[in-house]
Design a protein around this motif. Structure first.
Motif, PDB file in Angstrom:
ATOM      1  N   PRO A   1       0.832  -1.208   0.000  1.00 33.05           N
ATOM      2  CA  PRO A   1       0.000   0.000   0.000  1.00 33.05           C
ATOM      3  C   PRO A   1       0.861   1.250   0.000  1.00 33.05           C
ATOM      4  O   PRO A   1       1.916   1.273   0.645  1.00 33.05           O
ATOM      5  CB  PRO A   1      -0.791  -0.098   1.318  1.00 33.05           C
ATOM      6  CG  PRO A   1      -0.593  -1.487   1.819  1.00 33.05           C
ATOM      7  CD  PRO A   1       0.685  -2.003   1.226  1.00 33.05           C
ATOM      8  N   HIS A   2       0.429   2.268  -0.744  1.00 32.61           N
ATOM      9  CA  HIS A   2       1.239   3.486  -0.806  1.00 32.61           C
ATOM     10  C   HIS A   2       0.363   4.715  -0.874  1.00 32.61           C
ATOM     11  O   HIS A   2      -0.810   4.649  -1.247  1.00 32.61           O
ATOM     12  CB  HIS A   2       2.192   3.432  -2.008  1.00 32.61           C
ATOM     13  CG  HIS A   2       1.494   3.254  -3.327  1.00 32.61           C
ATOM     14  ND1 HIS A   2       1.067   4.307  -4.090  1.00 32.61           N
ATOM     15  CD2 HIS A   2       1.150   2.125  -3.990  1.00 32.61           C
ATOM     16  CE1 HIS A   2       0.481   3.844  -5.180  1.00 32.61           C
ATOM     17  NE2 HIS A   2       0.521   2.526  -5.155  1.00 32.61           N
ATOM     18  N   ARG A   3       0.961   5.821  -0.504  1.00 29.35           N
ATOM     19  CA  ARG A   3       0.265   7.107  -0.541  1.00 29.35           C
ATOM     20  C   ARG A   3       1.308   8.194  -0.781  1.00 29.35           C
ATOM     21  O   ARG A   3       2.433   8.075  -0.292  1.00 29.35           O
ATOM     22  CB  ARG A   3      -0.432   7.325   0.808  1.00 29.35           C
ATOM     23  CG  ARG A   3      -1.314   8.524   0.834  1.00 29.35           C
ATOM     24  CD  ARG A   3      -2.435   8.312   1.831  1.00 29.35           C
ATOM     25  NE  ARG A   3      -3.172   9.539   2.026  1.00 29.35           N
ATOM     26  CZ  ARG A   3      -4.418   9.585   2.442  1.00 29.35           C
ATOM     27  NH1 ARG A   3      -5.072   8.477   2.722  1.00 29.35           N
ATOM     28  NH2 ARG A   3      -5.024  10.744   2.605  1.00 29.35           N
ATOM     29  N   THR A   4       0.937   9.205  -1.529  1.00 25.99           N
ATOM     30  CA  THR A   4       1.884  10.279  -1.834  1.00 25.99           C
ATOM     31  C   THR A   4       1.597  11.462  -0.922  1.00 25.99           C
ATOM     32  O   THR A   4       0.487  11.995  -0.923  1.00 25.99           O
ATOM     33  CB  THR A   4       1.766  10.687  -3.315  1.00 25.99           C
ATOM     34  OG1 THR A   4       1.923   9.511  -4.113  1.00 25.99           O
ATOM     35  CG2 THR A   4       2.852  11.685  -3.691  1.00 25.99           C
TER      36      THR A   4
ATOM     37  N   ALA B   1      -1.448  16.459   4.481  1.00 25.26           N
ATOM     38  CA  ALA B   1      -0.453  15.837   5.363  1.00 25.26           C
ATOM     39  C   ALA B   1      -1.079  15.125   6.567  1.00 25.26           C
ATOM     40  O   ALA B   1      -0.707  13.996   6.890  1.00 25.26           O
ATOM     41  CB  ALA B   1       0.554  16.885   5.826  1.00 25.26           C
ATOM     42  N   LEU B   2      -2.058  15.772   7.192  1.00 26.25           N
ATOM     43  CA  LEU B   2      -2.664  15.185   8.393  1.00 26.25           C
ATOM     44  C   LEU B   2      -3.323  13.842   8.058  1.00 26.25           C
ATOM     45  O   LEU B   2      -3.122  12.834   8.752  1.00 26.25           O
ATOM     46  CB  LEU B   2      -3.689  16.167   8.977  1.00 26.25           C
ATOM     47  CG  LEU B   2      -3.929  16.064  10.477  1.00 26.25           C
ATOM     48  CD1 LEU B   2      -2.634  16.269  11.265  1.00 26.25           C
ATOM     49  CD2 LEU B   2      -4.997  17.068  10.917  1.00 26.25           C
ATOM     50  N   ASP B   3      -4.093  13.846   6.962  1.00 31.19           N
ATOM     51  CA  ASP B   3      -4.728  12.608   6.478  1.00 31.19           C
ATOM     52  C   ASP B   3      -3.683  11.560   6.132  1.00 31.19           C
ATOM     53  O   ASP B   3      -3.867  10.375   6.427  1.00 31.19           O
ATOM     54  CB  ASP B   3      -5.539  12.898   5.198  1.00 31.19           C
ATOM     55  CG  ASP B   3      -6.949  13.338   5.529  1.00 31.19           C
ATOM     56  OD1 ASP B   3      -7.302  13.307   6.734  1.00 31.19           O
ATOM     57  OD2 ASP B   3      -7.672  13.712   4.596  1.00 31.19           O
ATOM     58  N   ASP B   4      -2.620  12.009   5.492  1.00 35.94           N
ATOM     59  CA  ASP B   4      -1.565  11.072   5.074  1.00 35.94           C
ATOM     60  C   ASP B   4      -0.933  10.375   6.278  1.00 35.94           C
ATOM     61  O   ASP B   4      -0.717   9.166   6.271  1.00 35.94           O
ATOM     62  CB  ASP B   4      -0.486  11.810   4.266  1.00 35.94           C
ATOM     63  CG  ASP B   4      -1.024  12.428   2.986  1.00 35.94           C
ATOM     64  OD1 ASP B   4      -2.035  11.909   2.464  1.00 35.94           O
ATOM     65  OD2 ASP B   4      -0.450  13.433   2.520  1.00 35.94           O
TER      66      ASP B   4
END
Lengths: 193, 165
Positions: free
Chosen positions: B124-127, B133-136
């Protein structure tokens, strides 16, 4: 290059001698292929981490455990093919100098789990590489009584220690490690908490 | 732009307490902060860093590995046959070199295929972005222990303060 080949102890005999000397609460990382399979057949403990894939990474896994658990001795049972593949890790260990890290290399000078193809360990002195990299204590043994003496000595000293054990190409008739990898993780973590 | 101190603090707040990796210019600010806080153990190869992180997890730590996406290629077998097989979670903080082709030639190929590659190996990845940023970071915290596998946080140029290539 190997005049006394006929008198050499097998890797399984060397592993047996080592496992008899390693206290039951000491984490042991065992490299992939025959070393893990032979160790598993000889004696299975929850403190054993049997590496199946990730060839070359046994010392790096052991180093991670040693850094996370500085009050515990950590033993890595490695092979010459594995060390050559992850040679950079000798530098990392030599630079970080974890006192609780003992690196044993069972050196049969071949890729024994894939058909005994020759490894460069027959010309590259891995013990001298470890010494140059900065391991605190480096020994090279062949006879069983020397193995026992030097390993006991390393267990009682501040490391990092490196013990090269010359062994024969003989492999035991062993099956796979019949544990689920995730189960190996869970019980190992619990056993060394 | 996210400051390196804020980035490291957010990871520490989540519980990450073992940082290793191999430098990339995009990560220079983060690594400097980690070194100042005495949290970073340098590795010599990214697969070694991933294996050290796995060992640290076995020893009860919560590990993160910093690398460029070139290092992701180097780490692939270890991620597959160690972390994914044995269920060893770690956070991969990956510098997205070759993003949209604006980088040195050697980064073009991996810059293009990195996210399909991560999808293919089921990491799983996220940019990370300034706006989300907070959600990330919440995603990192929730995904990390729930899945017990590596998860990747991708850093494009100009998102976290560092040296720009």
């Amino acid at each position: 290059m190997r005049p006394e080949e006929g008198t050499m102890q097998s890797r399984a005999r060397a592993i047996q001698a080592l496992l008899e000397l390693i206290p039951g609460d000491v984490p042991v990382i065992i490299c992939n292929g025959f070393p893990s399979r032979e160790a598993f057949k000889l004696v299975d403990r929850p403190t054993h981490f049997y590496m199946m894939g990730s060839m070359g990474m046994a010392a790096a896994i052991g180093l991670g455990v040693a850094l996370a658990k500085p009050a515990k001795k950590v033993v890595v049972l490695d092979g010459d093919g594995n060390v050559l593949m992850g040679l950079g890790t000798l530098g990392t260990v030599g630079a970080l100098k974890p006192k609780n890290f003992i690196h044993v290399v069972l050196d049969n000078e071949v890729y024994g789990s894939s058909g005994n193809q020759p490894s460069y360990a027959r010309v590259v002195r891995l013990d001298q590489v470890a010494k140059a990299a900065g391991y605190a204590h480096v020994e090279r043994v062949r006879e069983r009584e020397d193995l026992v003496y030097e390993f006991k000595d390393l267990l009682g000293k501040d490391g990092p220690g490196f013990l090269l054990v010359k062994v024969s190409e003989q492999a035991e008739d062993v099956g796979w490690v019949s544990l689920e990898p995730s189960q190996i993780t869970q019980r190992f973590r619990k056993a060394i908490e | 732009m996210i400051e390196s101190e804020a980035f490291v603090q957010a990871l520490e707040d989540i519980g990450f307490d073992f940082f290793t990796g191999v430098p990339d210019v995009l990560l220079a600010g983060v690594i400097e902060t980690l070194l100042t806080r005495r949290l970073y153990t340098p590795a010599v190869r990214e697969d070694e860093a991933v294996a050290m992180a796995a060992g640290a997890y076995l020893g009860g730590r919560v590990p993160a590995v910093l690398m460029s996406n070139a290092g992701l290629g180097t780490s692939l077998n270890t991620l597959l046959s160690l972390n994914l097989l044995y269920r060893h979670p770690c956070l991969l903080i990956v510098a997205w070199r070759g993003f949209e082709g604006h980088d040195a030639p050697e980064h073009r190929s991996m810059g293009q295929v990195m996210t399909p590659l991560l999808d293919t190996v089921r990491i799983p990845h996220r940019t990370l972005s300034d706006a989300t940023a907070l959600d990330d970071f919440n995603w990192v915290a929730q995904t990390f222990m729930k899945t017990r596998i590596p998860v990747a946080l991708l850093l494009k140029p100009g998102v976290v303060r560092g040296i720009q290539p």
